[in-house]
Write a protein that holds these residues in place. Structure first.
Motif, PDB file in Angstrom:
ATOM      1  N   MET A   1     -26.718 141.181  75.172  1.00 20.69           N
ATOM      2  CA  MET A   1     -27.747 140.829  74.390  1.00 20.69           C
ATOM      3  C   MET A   1     -29.096 141.333  74.264  1.00 20.69           C
ATOM      4  N   ALA A   2     -29.608 141.671  75.390  1.00 21.45           N
ATOM      5  CA  ALA A   2     -30.822 142.130  75.702  1.00 21.45           C
ATOM      6  C   ALA A   2     -30.802 143.619  74.906  1.00 21.45           C
ATOM      7  N   ASP A   3     -29.770 144.345  75.124  1.00 20.24           N
ATOM      8  CA  ASP A   3     -29.724 145.622  74.667  1.00 20.24           C
ATOM      9  C   ASP A   3     -29.802 145.858  73.085  1.00 20.24           C
ATOM     10  N   LYS A   4     -29.229 144.780  72.174  1.00 20.17           N
ATOM     11  CA  LYS A   4     -29.181 144.663  70.884  1.00 20.17           C
ATOM     12  C   LYS A   4     -30.582 144.181  70.209  1.00 20.17           C
ATOM     13  N   THR A   5     -31.294 143.464  71.245  1.00 15.65           N
ATOM     14  CA  THR A   5     -32.362 142.806  70.357  1.00 15.65           C
ATOM     15  C   THR A   5     -33.692 143.329  70.950  1.00 15.65           C
ATOM     16  N   PRO A   6     -34.920 143.499  69.927  1.00 12.95           N
ATOM     17  CA  PRO A   6     -36.012 144.058  70.653  1.00 12.95           C
ATOM     18  C   PRO A   6     -36.807 143.354  71.488  1.00 12.95           C
ATOM     19  N   ASP A   7     -37.503 144.149  72.193  1.00 14.19           N
ATOM     20  CA  ASP A   7     -38.411 143.426  73.245  1.00 14.19           C
ATOM     21  C   ASP A   7     -39.292 142.345  72.337  1.00 14.19           C
ATOM     22  N   ILE A   8     -39.548 141.146  72.993  1.00 14.32           N
ATOM     23  CA  ILE A   8     -40.236 140.362  72.248  1.00 14.32           C
ATOM     24  C   ILE A   8     -41.577 140.756  72.057  1.00 14.32           C
ATOM     25  N   SER A   9     -42.398 141.346  73.203  1.00 16.35           N
ATOM     26  CA  SER A   9     -43.761 141.602  73.259  1.00 16.35           C
ATOM     27  C   SER A   9     -44.083 142.744  71.866  1.00 16.35           C
ATOM     28  N   ASP A  10     -43.023 143.267  71.411  1.00 17.58           N
ATOM     29  CA  ASP A  10     -43.110 144.328  70.543  1.00 17.58           C
ATOM     30  C   ASP A  10     -43.034 143.890  69.001  1.00 17.58           C
ATOM     31  N   LEU A  11     -42.672 142.400  69.113  1.00 22.18           N
ATOM     32  CA  LEU A  11     -42.591 141.756  67.668  1.00 22.18           C
ATOM     33  C   LEU A  11     -44.070 141.310  67.122  1.00 22.18           C
ATOM     34  N   THR A  12     -43.996 141.545  66.010  1.00 25.35           N
ATOM     35  CA  THR A  12     -45.083 140.989  65.157  1.00 25.35           C
ATOM     36  C   THR A  12     -44.839 139.444  65.237  1.00 25.35           C
ATOM     37  N   PHE A  13     -45.891 138.549  64.795  1.00 21.71           N
ATOM     38  CA  PHE A  13     -45.574 137.112  64.826  1.00 21.71           C
ATOM     39  C   PHE A  13     -44.641 136.830  63.651  1.00 21.71           C
ATOM     40  N   GLU A  14     -44.841 137.606  62.430  1.00 21.18           N
ATOM     41  CA  GLU A  14     -43.871 137.403  61.525  1.00 21.18           C
ATOM     42  C   GLU A  14     -42.403 137.438  62.065  1.00 21.18           C
ATOM     43  N   ASP A  15     -42.267 138.744  62.634  1.00 17.88           N
ATOM     44  CA  ASP A  15     -40.777 139.090  62.987  1.00 17.88           C
ATOM     45  C   ASP A  15     -40.169 138.258  64.104  1.00 17.88           C
ATOM     46  N   ALA A  16     -41.019 137.685  65.321  1.00 20.07           N
ATOM     47  CA  ALA A  16     -40.715 136.932  66.186  1.00 20.07           C
ATOM     48  C   ALA A  16     -40.531 135.161  65.582  1.00 20.07           C
ATOM     49  N   LEU A  17     -41.298 135.123  64.402  1.00 17.77           N
ATOM     50  CA  LEU A  17     -40.764 133.943  63.811  1.00 17.77           C
ATOM     51  C   LEU A  17     -39.470 133.717  63.214  1.00 17.77           C
ATOM     52  N   ARG A  18     -39.124 134.995  62.341  1.00 19.54           N
ATOM     53  CA  ARG A  18     -37.999 135.002  61.978  1.00 19.54           C
ATOM     54  C   ARG A  18     -37.140 135.026  62.818  1.00 19.54           C
ATOM     55  N   ALA A  19     -37.142 135.480  63.863  1.00 23.86           N
ATOM     56  CA  ALA A  19     -36.061 135.742  65.245  1.00 23.86           C
ATOM     57  C   ALA A  19     -35.762 134.323  65.543  1.00 23.86           C
ATOM     58  N   LEU A  20     -36.955 133.511  65.819  1.00 17.50           N
ATOM     59  CA  LEU A  20     -36.723 132.056  66.259  1.00 17.50           C
ATOM     60  C   LEU A  20     -36.124 131.317  65.265  1.00 17.50           C
ATOM     61  N   GLU A  21     -36.340 131.485  64.201  1.00  9.74           N
ATOM     62  CA  GLU A  21     -35.526 130.766  62.895  1.00  9.74           C
ATOM     63  C   GLU A  21     -34.161 131.026  62.898  1.00  9.74           C
ATOM     64  N   ASP A  22     -34.034 132.258  63.422  1.00  5.48           N
ATOM     65  CA  ASP A  22     -32.342 132.673  63.580  1.00  5.48           C
ATOM     66  C   ASP A  22     -31.661 131.857  64.755  1.00  5.48           C
ATOM     67  N   VAL A  23     -32.509 132.073  65.705  1.00  5.98           N
ATOM     68  CA  VAL A  23     -32.021 131.301  66.993  1.00  5.98           C
ATOM     69  C   VAL A  23     -31.458 129.933  66.604  1.00  5.98           C
ATOM     70  N   VAL A  24     -32.876 129.141  65.944  1.00  2.00           N
ATOM     71  CA  VAL A  24     -32.231 127.883  65.707  1.00  2.00           C
ATOM     72  C   VAL A  24     -31.158 127.524  64.694  1.00  2.00           C
ATOM     73  N   ARG A  25     -31.107 128.364  63.865  1.00  2.00           N
ATOM     74  CA  ARG A  25     -29.882 128.292  62.717  1.00  2.00           C
ATOM     75  C   ARG A  25     -28.657 128.336  63.652  1.00  2.00           C
ATOM     76  N   ARG A  26     -28.497 129.364  64.373  1.00  5.48           N
ATOM     77  CA  ARG A  26     -27.568 130.002  65.397  1.00  5.48           C
ATOM     78  C   ARG A  26     -26.755 128.481  66.285  1.00  5.48           C
ATOM     79  N   LEU A  27     -28.028 128.071  66.931  1.00  4.63           N
ATOM     80  CA  LEU A  27     -27.859 126.788  67.812  1.00  4.63           C
ATOM     81  C   LEU A  27     -27.386 125.714  67.039  1.00  4.63           C
ATOM     82  N   GLU A  28     -27.891 125.484  65.681  1.00  7.23           N
ATOM     83  CA  GLU A  28     -27.756 124.051  65.204  1.00  7.23           C
ATOM     84  C   GLU A  28     -26.362 124.269  64.328  1.00  7.23           C
TER      85      GLU A  28
END
Length: 83
Positions: free
Chosen positions: A1-28
């Motif tokens: 999983m880590a090799d396909k996803t960008p390092d979190i510290s490199d993400l903008t707030f907006e990109d991190a928020l979108r990634a978090l929303e994607d995680v929530v959607r997948r878990l739900e």
């Protein structure tokens, strides 16, 4: 999983928020295997912490407007998160 996803510290707030929303959607969705769900949950928590840190940093930069006795702007003062 880590090799396909960008390092979190490199993400903008907006990109991190979108990634978090994607995680929530997948878990739900309930369609993710248990081991992947745990990995997603951990990434989601890291994304949440990153977003919170970015928000805290932005809040610290906010200046509040100081009004003079006539109601006009008299200057600015550093934002005080304690108020």
């Amino acid at each position: 999983m880590a090799d396909k996803t960008p390092d979190i510290s490199d993400l903008t707030f907006e990109d991190a928020l979108r990634a978090l929303e994607d995680v929530v959607r997948r878990l739900e969705s309930g369609e993710v295997p248990l081991d992947e769900s745990i990995d997603l949950y951990e990434r989601g928590e890291q994304l949440r912490q990153h977003c919170q840190a970015r928000l805290d940093a932005a809040q610290a930069r906010i200046e509040k407007i100081v009004a003079g006795p006539d109601g006009k702007t008299a200057g600015t003062a550093p934002f005080d998160a304690g108020n």
